[in-house]
Design a protein around this motif. Sequence first.
Motif, PDB file in Angstrom:
ATOM      1  N   ARG A   1      11.388  -3.433  10.141  1.00 24.64           N
ATOM      2  CA  ARG A   1      11.930  -2.508   9.055  1.00 24.64           C
ATOM      3  C   ARG A   1      11.228  -2.802   7.624  1.00 24.64           C
ATOM      4  NH1 ARG A   1      16.707  -4.349  12.126  1.00 24.64           N
ATOM      5  NH2 ARG A   1      16.835  -6.208  10.800  1.00 24.64           N
ATOM      6  N   TYR A   2      10.587  -4.051   7.347  1.00 23.10           N
ATOM      7  CA  TYR A   2       9.775  -4.194   6.293  1.00 23.10           C
ATOM      8  C   TYR A   2       8.319  -3.553   6.371  1.00 23.10           C
ATOM      9  CZ  TYR A   2       6.150  -6.915   3.952  1.00 23.10           C
ATOM     10  OH  TYR A   2       5.150  -7.151   3.216  1.00 23.10           O
ATOM     11  N   THR A   3       7.657  -3.432   7.567  1.00 24.19           N
ATOM     12  CA  THR A   3       6.413  -2.896   7.537  1.00 24.19           C
ATOM     13  C   THR A   3       6.667  -1.410   7.660  1.00 24.19           C
ATOM     14  OG1 THR A   3       6.412  -2.970  10.029  1.00 24.19           O
ATOM     15  CG2 THR A   3       5.456  -4.842   8.696  1.00 24.19           C
ATOM     16  N   ASP A   4       7.719  -0.847   7.873  1.00 28.48           N
ATOM     17  CA  ASP A   4       7.750   0.712   7.906  1.00 28.48           C
ATOM     18  C   ASP A   4       7.614   1.179   6.407  1.00 28.48           C
ATOM     19  OD1 ASP A   4       7.675   0.981  10.774  1.00 28.48           O
ATOM     20  OD2 ASP A   4       9.972   1.194  10.782  1.00 28.48           O
ATOM     21  N   GLN A   5       8.233   0.435   5.492  1.00 28.02           N
ATOM     22  CA  GLN A   5       8.431   0.838   4.242  1.00 28.02           C
ATOM     23  C   GLN A   5       7.350   0.747   3.443  1.00 28.02           C
ATOM     24  OE1 GLN A   5      12.380  -0.399   2.326  1.00 28.02           O
ATOM     25  NE2 GLN A   5      12.879  -1.132   4.421  1.00 28.02           N
ATOM     26  N   VAL A   6       6.424  -0.225   3.502  1.00 27.41           N
ATOM     27  CA  VAL A   6       5.377  -0.702   2.731  1.00 27.41           C
ATOM     28  C   VAL A   6       4.195   0.423   2.475  1.00 27.41           C
ATOM     29  CG1 VAL A   6       3.399  -2.554   2.390  1.00 27.41           C
ATOM     30  CG2 VAL A   6       5.830  -3.358   3.531  1.00 27.41           C
TER      31      VAL A   6
ATOM     32  N   ALA B   1       1.583  -5.887 -10.093  1.00 32.27           N
ATOM     33  CA  ALA B   1       2.882  -4.910 -10.318  1.00 32.27           C
ATOM     34  C   ALA B   1       3.592  -4.171  -9.080  1.00 32.27           C
ATOM     35  CB  ALA B   1       2.404  -3.724 -11.207  1.00 32.27           C
ATOM     36  N   CYS B   2       2.778  -3.902  -8.083  1.00 32.74           N
ATOM     37  CA  CYS B   2       3.225  -3.620  -6.718  1.00 32.74           C
ATOM     38  C   CYS B   2       4.189  -4.760  -6.022  1.00 32.74           C
ATOM     39  CB  CYS B   2       2.103  -3.240  -5.704  1.00 32.74           C
ATOM     40  SG  CYS B   2       2.783  -2.722  -4.082  1.00 32.74           S
ATOM     41  N   PHE B   3       3.504  -5.764  -5.832  1.00 30.92           N
ATOM     42  CA  PHE B   3       4.310  -7.014  -5.226  1.00 30.92           C
ATOM     43  C   PHE B   3       5.601  -7.332  -6.028  1.00 30.92           C
ATOM     44  CE2 PHE B   3       5.472 -11.461  -4.552  1.00 30.92           C
ATOM     45  CZ  PHE B   3       5.262 -11.634  -3.206  1.00 30.92           C
TER      46      PHE B   3
ATOM     47  N   TYR C   1       9.412  -2.979  -3.492  1.00 31.16           N
ATOM     48  CA  TYR C   1       8.715  -3.931  -2.686  1.00 31.16           C
ATOM     49  C   TYR C   1       9.659  -5.048  -2.249  1.00 31.16           C
ATOM     50  CZ  TYR C   1       5.730  -7.169  -0.371  1.00 31.16           C
ATOM     51  OH  TYR C   1       5.430  -7.967   0.776  1.00 31.16           O
ATOM     52  N   ASP C   2      10.102  -5.566  -3.674  1.00 27.76           N
ATOM     53  CA  ASP C   2      11.249  -6.544  -3.221  1.00 27.76           C
ATOM     54  C   ASP C   2      12.125  -6.235  -2.142  1.00 27.76           C
ATOM     55  OD1 ASP C   2      12.005  -9.358  -3.986  1.00 27.76           O
ATOM     56  OD2 ASP C   2      13.844  -8.263  -5.243  1.00 27.76           O
ATOM     57  N   ALA C   3      12.949  -5.028  -2.503  1.00 24.73           N
ATOM     58  CA  ALA C   3      13.831  -4.470  -1.494  1.00 24.73           C
ATOM     59  C   ALA C   3      13.344  -4.398   0.081  1.00 24.73           C
ATOM     60  CB  ALA C   3      14.429  -3.288  -1.934  1.00 24.73           C
ATOM     61  N   ALA C   4      12.215  -3.982  -0.046  1.00 24.45           N
ATOM     62  CA  ALA C   4      11.610  -3.779   1.607  1.00 24.45           C
ATOM     63  C   ALA C   4      11.210  -5.329   2.028  1.00 24.45           C
ATOM     64  CB  ALA C   4      10.134  -3.113   1.551  1.00 24.45           C
ATOM     65  N   ALA C   5      10.898  -6.407   1.253  1.00 20.44           N
ATOM     66  CA  ALA C   5      10.416  -7.554   1.651  1.00 20.44           C
ATOM     67  C   ALA C   5      11.866  -8.332   2.104  1.00 20.44           C
ATOM     68  CB  ALA C   5       9.507  -8.264   0.795  1.00 20.44           C
ATOM     69  N   ALA C   6      12.958  -7.865   1.459  1.00 19.73           N
ATOM     70  CA  ALA C   6      14.149  -8.528   1.917  1.00 19.73           C
ATOM     71  C   ALA C   6      14.213  -8.858   3.292  1.00 19.73           C
ATOM     72  CB  ALA C   6      15.241  -7.941   1.230  1.00 19.73           C
ATOM     73  N   HIS C   7      13.719  -7.689   4.243  1.00 21.97           N
ATOM     74  CA  HIS C   7      14.141  -7.576   5.770  1.00 21.97           C
ATOM     75  C   HIS C   7      13.148  -8.718   6.173  1.00 21.97           C
ATOM     76  CE1 HIS C   7      16.051  -3.824   5.842  1.00 21.97           C
ATOM     77  NE2 HIS C   7      15.179  -3.301   4.594  1.00 21.97           N
ATOM     78  N   ARG C   8      12.262  -9.165   5.423  1.00 25.95           N
ATOM     79  CA  ARG C   8      11.316 -10.288   6.355  1.00 25.95           C
ATOM     80  C   ARG C   8      11.434 -11.706   5.523  1.00 25.95           C
ATOM     81  NH1 ARG C   8       7.760 -11.975   2.873  1.00 25.95           N
ATOM     82  NH2 ARG C   8       6.731 -10.777   1.483  1.00 25.95           N
ATOM     83  N   ARG C   9      12.056 -11.467   4.371  1.00 25.91           N
ATOM     84  CA  ARG C   9      12.589 -12.968   3.871  1.00 25.91           C
ATOM     85  C   ARG C   9      13.978 -13.367   4.213  1.00 25.91           C
ATOM     86  NH1 ARG C   9      10.881 -10.458  -2.053  1.00 25.91           N
ATOM     87  NH2 ARG C   9       8.609 -10.802  -1.932  1.00 25.91           N
ATOM     88  N   GLY C  10      14.378 -12.631   5.040  1.00 31.06           N
ATOM     89  CA  GLY C  10      15.818 -12.997   5.597  1.00 31.06           C
ATOM     90  C   GLY C  10      15.642 -13.794   7.044  1.00 31.06           C
ATOM     91  N   GLY C  11      14.393 -14.327   7.264  1.00 29.62           N
ATOM     92  CA  GLY C  11      14.099 -14.846   8.358  1.00 29.62           C
ATOM     93  C   GLY C  11      13.297 -14.339   9.324  1.00 29.62           C
ATOM     94  N   ALA C  12      12.913 -13.094   9.180  1.00 29.01           N
ATOM     95  CA  ALA C  12      12.113 -12.269  10.085  1.00 29.01           C
ATOM     96  C   ALA C  12      10.542 -12.839  10.190  1.00 29.01           C
ATOM     97  CB  ALA C  12      12.305 -10.841   9.747  1.00 29.01           C
TER      98      ALA C  12
END
Length: 109
Positions: free
Chosen positions: A28-33, A76-78, A83-94
């Motif tokens: 879900r993260y990598t699909d958005q990046v 700026a991208c990071f 990006y923060d919203a997309a990274a939330a998918h992996r930061r939640g333990g993925a």
Amino acid sequence: MSPLGKGNNMPAYWIARSRISDPVAYKRYTDQVPGILARYGGKVLARGGRYEIMEGPATFHRFVVIEFPTFEQGVACFRSPEYDAAAAHRRGGAGEVETVMLEAGEFTK
């Protein structure tokens, strides 16, 4: 270390090492990046390909290198809300990720 806003226009490289623990959530993260990177001029040079750990611990098993036109655009991208919203998918333990932004050039002369 190069300070943000240094003013030169050298490319920069977003280098990430990761270990994925939940592939479905991580996807879900990598699909958005890709779309987010493109908005900041990012170009994927390597992602998820063959690798060999030459030295050091084998902590991570996925590697990514993304080129940006400038250090500032990469940072700026990071730090962007999208990006923060997309990274939330992996930061939640993925998965676990280590990310570095590296300005191109030889600075240790």
